[in-house]
Design a protein around this motif. Structure first.
Motif, PDB file in Angstrom:
ATOM      1  N   GLU A 418      11.195  17.603  53.781  1.00 37.42           N
ATOM      2  CA  GLU A 418      11.050  17.239  52.372  1.00 37.42           C
ATOM      3  C   GLU A 418      11.669  18.289  51.455  1.00 37.42           C
ATOM      4  N   SER A 419      11.701  19.540  51.908  1.00 37.09           N
ATOM      5  CA  SER A 419      12.287  20.587  51.081  1.00 37.09           C
ATOM      6  C   SER A 419      13.782  20.347  50.893  1.00 37.09           C
ATOM      7  N   VAL A 420      14.424  19.765  51.897  1.00 35.50           N
ATOM      8  CA  VAL A 420      15.847  19.455  51.768  1.00 35.50           C
ATOM      9  C   VAL A 420      16.045  18.321  50.762  1.00 35.50           C
ATOM     10  N   ASP A 421      15.147  17.302  50.798  1.00 36.33           N
ATOM     11  CA  ASP A 421      15.234  16.232  49.807  1.00 36.33           C
ATOM     12  C   ASP A 421      15.084  16.788  48.391  1.00 36.33           C
ATOM     13  N   LEU A 422      14.114  17.665  48.211  1.00 36.23           N
ATOM     14  CA  LEU A 422      13.898  18.258  46.891  1.00 36.23           C
ATOM     15  C   LEU A 422      15.114  19.065  46.463  1.00 36.23           C
ATOM     16  N   LEU A 423      15.674  19.831  47.383  1.00 30.98           N
ATOM     17  CA  LEU A 423      16.832  20.653  47.075  1.00 30.98           C
ATOM     18  C   LEU A 423      18.026  19.778  46.680  1.00 30.98           C
ATOM     19  N   ARG A 424      18.219  18.702  47.399  1.00 30.49           N
ATOM     20  CA  ARG A 424      19.334  17.807  47.079  1.00 30.49           C
ATOM     21  C   ARG A 424      19.134  17.118  45.729  1.00 30.49           C
ATOM     22  N   LEU A 425      17.892  16.793  45.428  1.00 24.37           N
ATOM     23  CA  LEU A 425      17.604  16.269  44.092  1.00 24.37           C
ATOM     24  C   LEU A 425      18.028  17.275  43.022  1.00 24.37           C
ATOM     25  N   PRO A 443       7.488   7.169  36.646  1.00 20.01           N
ATOM     26  CA  PRO A 443       6.582   6.189  37.279  1.00 20.01           C
ATOM     27  C   PRO A 443       6.901   6.072  38.765  1.00 20.01           C
ATOM     28  N   PRO A 444       5.889   5.951  39.629  1.00 18.38           N
ATOM     29  CA  PRO A 444       6.128   5.881  41.075  1.00 18.38           C
ATOM     30  C   PRO A 444       7.066   4.755  41.473  1.00 18.38           C
ATOM     31  N   GLY A 445       7.045   3.660  40.724  1.00 20.07           N
ATOM     32  CA  GLY A 445       7.893   2.527  41.080  1.00 20.07           C
ATOM     33  C   GLY A 445       9.370   2.794  40.919  1.00 20.07           C
ATOM     34  N   ASP A 446       9.726   3.839  40.182  1.00 19.65           N
ATOM     35  CA  ASP A 446      11.137   4.159  39.973  1.00 19.65           C
ATOM     36  C   ASP A 446      11.700   5.068  41.057  1.00 19.65           C
ATOM     37  N   LEU A 447      10.878   5.422  42.035  1.00 18.03           N
ATOM     38  CA  LEU A 447      11.304   6.365  43.061  1.00 18.03           C
ATOM     39  C   LEU A 447      11.503   5.667  44.396  1.00 18.03           C
ATOM     40  N   GLU A 514      20.887   7.483  45.977  1.00 14.49           N
ATOM     41  CA  GLU A 514      19.471   7.393  45.624  1.00 14.49           C
ATOM     42  C   GLU A 514      19.039   8.561  44.753  1.00 14.49           C
ATOM     43  N   PHE A 515      19.452   9.755  45.151  1.00 10.95           N
ATOM     44  CA  PHE A 515      19.042  10.953  44.415  1.00 10.95           C
ATOM     45  C   PHE A 515      19.630  10.962  43.009  1.00 10.95           C
ATOM     46  N   ASP A 517      20.507   8.440  41.195  1.00 11.39           N
ATOM     47  CA  ASP A 517      19.835   7.430  40.375  1.00 11.39           C
ATOM     48  C   ASP A 517      18.493   7.943  39.871  1.00 11.39           C
ATOM     49  N   VAL A 518      17.783   8.662  40.727  1.00 10.72           N
ATOM     50  CA  VAL A 518      16.492   9.215  40.330  1.00 10.72           C
ATOM     51  C   VAL A 518      16.661  10.205  39.184  1.00 10.72           C
ATOM     52  N   VAL A 519      17.621  11.094  39.297  1.00  9.70           N
ATOM     53  CA  VAL A 519      17.820  12.101  38.261  1.00  9.70           C
ATOM     54  C   VAL A 519      18.245  11.443  36.951  1.00  9.70           C
ATOM     55  N   ARG A 520      19.109  10.432  37.029  1.00 13.77           N
ATOM     56  CA  ARG A 520      19.515   9.726  35.813  1.00 13.77           C
ATOM     57  C   ARG A 520      18.308   9.105  35.113  1.00 13.77           C
ATOM     58  N   LYS A 521      17.451   8.447  35.901  1.00 14.99           N
ATOM     59  CA  LYS A 521      16.272   7.821  35.304  1.00 14.99           C
ATOM     60  C   LYS A 521      15.332   8.869  34.718  1.00 14.99           C
ATOM     61  N   ALA A 522      15.214   9.991  35.390  1.00 21.36           N
ATOM     62  CA  ALA A 522      14.344  11.058  34.882  1.00 21.36           C
ATOM     63  C   ALA A 522      14.862  11.586  33.549  1.00 21.36           C
TER      64      ALA A 522
END
Length: 998
Positions: A418-425, A443-447, A514-515, A517-522
């Motif tokens: 999970e630390s790699v996922d966080l780092l890539r985010l 919101p959790p639904g956006d992830l 995926e990552f 898109d998450v940052v854009r929404k954030a």
């Protein structure tokens, strides 16, 4: 039984040598201060045993010092070298035990120390207050413990190390593995201490990953006890720097409003004056762009410590301290503390392979200590590789970094994936400070599923953060709280640019999409939606640096596109023109390809992009852009479509900028009527159109009509918007400007003084609109006769305008024109000539030969040439200015009439009094018709005409004209006004051209 000790000085030797690790300097300084007050001669000896020497020899060398040896015991003291506890126990038994009378010690740690340290019988100074610690110290050295009489003038002395400065904020946690750098710390300290007041600025300069931030943090912990205020500010971005500096206001006890502009002004003023604290230390971390924040570096009695990759800070009155990579001894010592299982030889080999770069040593040694891999195997991987294509990431990155990072990334995947996922985010935010709280607020639904678990499970989140911190991949920005508190509170993390650059190289395409898109929404979710409101500018300042890295311009999401438009609006209103133009240019290219040339979002974008271009004077470019949009929208949607009306509003502004005032007036008049018909009188857009029509009227010299429209606009905005709203304040500038141009100087100054104060509070000191408000106030004071205040204001506004807006922007040229005119009459004529020449050339380059601003500033320049004795050149230039102004705006425009007043004076100088008198007579007639008999410009023409009549020896007419003019001057401006007094003294009046806002 306790060891008998001799009282210090009992044998006549009034000396104590304090042996301390550099890490504990603050304790050594405080102890020395306490002893010196008792008449003891103190010598400070920093303990730094050399790797090649035995501890026994080092301790024997220490015994060469005179008097008693006082050792400041801490775990750090015994780590230097580093040496094992067994080595220390042997040395203490061999050297110290037989000479126990020579040694004394105090303990400043609660950590376990080598067993043989019991030989010292140390006094414990931790977990007690200052008075008790001093009593224990003195008793341990057999010195009197009774209070001393106050014979030292009441000086406070060194601060007790357990006491932090009164104000302390943002400082990273102390790195307990900090190694070496003693010479650099000493150089920085002495450079700051020896600097004069207002000049205490030191820059720690070096390449990425060299440890500048860690060095600055260690400086704070070693020398922070010298200060009452220590404040750490991220300085990689101007807007964020301003925000964080403003947050110091309540900590200093400054009473201000809620707006950060007011807080920032109050903080800078407090630091400059040294009240309430004169001993302050400000750390600007990551200040790689001196031109962006150099004007915001505080001056005053305190000190500023900067970390930067940019050596240009030496050009900004800063002492430069270059931070190199570790020397080999420092590298080896650091590695052996980070990875105790490695031998001295292995640490040396690893340091050589990693080129002694601190960041890389920290990350690699951290995981290598937990790994079964040998140093030889690791070096083989570096040289041959996981990736055969090992290249430098950039010119200042070491060759081995990419491969070293690949190895570390594999380690992270194996332990906490999970630390790699966080780092890539994080890699889809800008490097540096990353607001991860934006991710956790989604919101959790956006992830996506793999990230939802990470974001919603505090334990998993903290585990991932902890793993990244363990290997020094990131550091927490919430430095005063625990890992759990900082993580769960959703603070920020700091990602080094070297790590940021390399982390996404092997990211799977699916994860990448995926990552991102998450940052854009954030980022879109964090949009306050109010870019005009200065209260929300700090939020936009935090968001805008991340737009590029999240590739927001490739998104079709309406919320993400709205974020881009709002960021452009924020950049326009806050004065971040250059950054806004770069974003707008990239967005135009991307959105035309993505959405098509005629998509509504493209119209929105072109409008905001044109605003930014217009702000830097590119009127021809924006006119072409806006006209194409206007023509298309009128054809496709009809003339009363709101998109068409908005584009036409921009086109009217372009026409004003190009000096095509009649066209602008016609278009502005039609627009106001159209908005009223479509939206009614009270809609904000209708009121904006009314504001713009008033500007067009003013540029045509129709000041009374402009004043009336601006009065109505101001009243409407005060009712519709807040009193401190930017548009309301802008209307106050407009209304005060019209009052001043009509000669109602006292009214204008009264309104503009209050408005300028509110501007500074609500919008900040250095925003374009605030600078404009202060410039208009300077003009009001000048016209009212308060030349002292006007002089300071002209200079201050021009200096800030050049720094914030650049030397060639429209507002800067406007400010320079005013400064030059003032300097011509009341200052340095050489300065006036230099500035005036720069203004004329600036307008020529921006606007072209036929623009009225070029004619007007040439008129100003001709007066400068007259004052330096170049009469013929002045006369020729003034006649050209009069001809050009007449052609540009007509013979009855106030600007033309002003040029005529100046031209008549120069005709007299070159021996043509008849022509001069004829010109002033005609000017009086036209000015009376256009402006009225008692307008200041008409009065100047009448006084000038009286002077011309005297030159023709027509004394009776001259006295009659002069007497009537003086009477009207006294009635209009007052008998003691500077213009009235000057005219009474028969000083010929001149006219200054003032470029106006468009």
């Amino acid at each position: 039984m306790p060891v008998a000790r001799k009282q210090v000085g009992a044998t006549g030797t009034q000396s104590v040598t304090i042996s301390f690790a550099g890490f504990n300097r603050a304790w050594a300084v405080w102890i020395g201060d306490r002893l010196e007050r008792r008449g003891v001669r103190v010598v400070h000896q920093r303990w730094d045993p050399q790797a090649g020497a035995t501890l026994e020899d080092e301790l024997r060398d220490l015994m060469l010092a005179p008097g008693r040896i006082l050792v400041v015991l801490s775990d750090w003291y015994f780590q230097l070298g580093p040496r094992s506890h067994d080595e220390w126990n042997r040395a203490l038994r061999t050297v110290v035990a037989p000479e126990s009378e020579r040694f004394a010690a105090v303990s400043v740690t609660t950590s376990a120390l080598p067993g043989a340290t019991s030989v010292f019988g140390a006094a414990e100074l931790t977990n007690v207050g200052e008075e008790e610690a001093e009593r224990r110290l003195l008793a341990h050295l057999d010195l009197p413990t009774d209070p001393l009489p106050r014979t030292d003038g009441g000086r406070p002395g060194a601060r007790f190390p357990a006491d932090t400065p009164e104000v302390w904020g943002g400082v990273p946690r102390r790195n307990t593995r900090f190694t070496g750098r003693e010479g650099l710390l000493s150089e920085a300290y002495h450079a700051l201490q020896s600097a004069g007041q207002g000049a205490g600025v030191v820059t720690l300069h070096g390449m990425s990953g060299v440890g500048k931030t860690q060095l600055a943090a260690e400086y704070v912990y070693r020398f922070g006890s010298d200060y009452d205020v220590v404040w750490w500010v991220p300085a990689d971005r101007r807007a964020l720097y301003r925000q964080r500096l403003a947050e110091l206001a309540p900590e200093l006890g400054l009473v201000t409003g809620a707006e950060y502009g007011e807080r920032l002004r109050a903080v800078r003023d407090s630091l400059r004056r040294g009240r309430p604290h004169s001993h302050w230390l400000l750390i600007l971390d990551g200040a790689d762009e001196p031109d962006q924040i150099g004007d915001l570096v505080p001056t005053g009695p305190g000190h500023v410590l900067i970390t930067s990759r940019n050596p240009e800070w030496r050009e900004h009155n800063s002492h430069l301290v270059e931070v190199p990579v570790y020397d080999r001894g420092e590298s080896v010592s650091f590695i052996r503390r980070r990875a105790p299982r490695l031998t001295h030889t292995e640490a040396d080999q690893l340091a050589n392979a990693l080129e002694d770069l601190p960041l890389l040593l920290d990350q690699t040694a951290g995981w290598l200590n937990d790994s079964d891999m040998s140093v030889a195997e690791y070096i083989e991987l570096l040289e041959g590789g996981i990736d055969q294509d090992v290249v430098k990431v950039s010119a200042d990155f070491p060759l081995a970094f990419q491969t070293a990072w690949s190895i570390l990334l594999n380690k992270l995947k194996e332990t906490v994936p999970e630390s790699v996922d966080l780092l890539r985010l994080c890699s889809f935010f800008a490097p540096g400070s990353i607001p991860v709280r934006l991710l956790r607020e989604m919101p959790p639904g956006d992830l996506p599923e793999q990230l939802a678990g990470l974001m919603n499970d505090p334990l998993l989140w903290n585990k991932a953060i902890g793993q990244l911190r363990q290997y020094s991949v990131v550091r927490l920005e919430s430095h005063e709280s625990s890992v759990e508190e900082a993580s769960s509170a959703g603070e920020s993390v700091y990602l080094h640019r070297m790590v940021h650059k390399i982390v996404g190289t092997d990211m799977p395409a699916r994860d990448r999409q995926e990552f991102i898109d998450v940052v854009r929404k954030a980022l879109a979710a964090a949009d306050p939606g109010r870019p005009i409101d200065a209260m929300y500018w700090p939020a936009y300042a935090e968001i805008t640096p991340h737009l590029k890295w999240a590739e927001v311009l490739e998104s079709r999401d309406p919320a993400v596109q709205a974020l881009v438009l709002n960021c452009l609006r924020y950049m326009y209103f806050s004065g971040e023109y250059r950054a806004g133009i770069k974003l707008g240019e990239r967005a135009m290219t991307a959105w035309r390809d993505l959405l098509g040339e005629t998509h509504p979002r493209v119209w929105d974008l072109s409008y905001n992009y044109a605003n930014l271009l217009r702000a830097v004077g590119d009127y021809a470019g924006t006119e072409a852009m806006e006209r194409a949009v206007v023509d298309h929208l009128r054809t496709e949607r009809g003339p009363q479509d709101l998109e068409h009306l908005r584009a036409a509003n921009g086109l009217a502004a372009d026409l004003r900028g190009l000096g095509r005032y009649d066209e602008a007036l016609e278009l502005s008049t039609w627009l106001l009527g159209a908005y009223r018909e479509v939206l009614g009188d009270q809609d904000a857009r209708t009121i904006n159109a009314q504001n713009n029509l008033a500007i067009s009227l003013r540029l045509l010299g129709r000041y009374e009509e402009s004043l009336e429209l601006n009065r109505r606009t101001l009243e409407a905005r005060r009712q519709l918007l807040k009193a401190r709203h930017g548009w309301t304040l802008f209307s106050e500038i407009n209304y005060a400007t019209d009052l001043r141009l009509l000669g109602r100087y006292n009214e204008a100054e009264s309104l503009q003084a209050q408005s300028a104060r509110v501007h500074r509070i609500a919008l900040g000191e250095d925003t374009p609109q605030t600078l404009l408000a202060e410039y208009n106030l300077a003009l009001c004071r000048y016209r009212s006769g308060d030349r002292g205040k006007a002089a300071a204001a002209f200079t201050r506004v021009l200096e800030r305008g050049e720094r914030v807006l650049g030397e060639h922007g429209p507002l800067t040229l406007m400010f320079a024109a005013g400064q030059s005119c003032f300097a011509r009459e009341h200052g340095d004529i050489d300065q006036a000539r230099t500035i005036s020449d720069y203004v004329v050339n600036g307008y020529l380059m921006m606007l072209g030969e036929s623009h009225p601003y070029v004619a007007g500033t040439r008129s100003n320049h001709a007066l400068v040439l007259r004052n330096v004795g170049e009469r013929d050149q002045a006369h020729q230039l003034m006649e050209q200015a009069l001809t050009d102004m007449t052609r540009s705006v007509g013979e009855n425009h106030p600007w033309t009439l002003g040029c005529a007043i100046n031209a008549s004076a120069l005709r007299n100088l070159v021996g043509d009094p008849e022509s001069a008198a004829a010109l002033t007579e005609l000017t009086v007639t036209r000015a009376t018709e256009v402006l009225g008999r008692t307008h200041p410009l008409t009065l100047s023409a009448r006084i000038a005409h009286a002077a011309d009549l005297r030159g023709l020896r027509d004394r009776l007419r001259a006295e009659k004209v002069e007497s009537e003019a003086l009477g009207d001057l006294g009635s209009t401006l007052g008998p003691q006004h500077v213009h009235t007094v000057s005219a009474r003294s028969r000083n010929r009046p001149f006219w200054d051209f003032e470029p106006q806002m468009i």
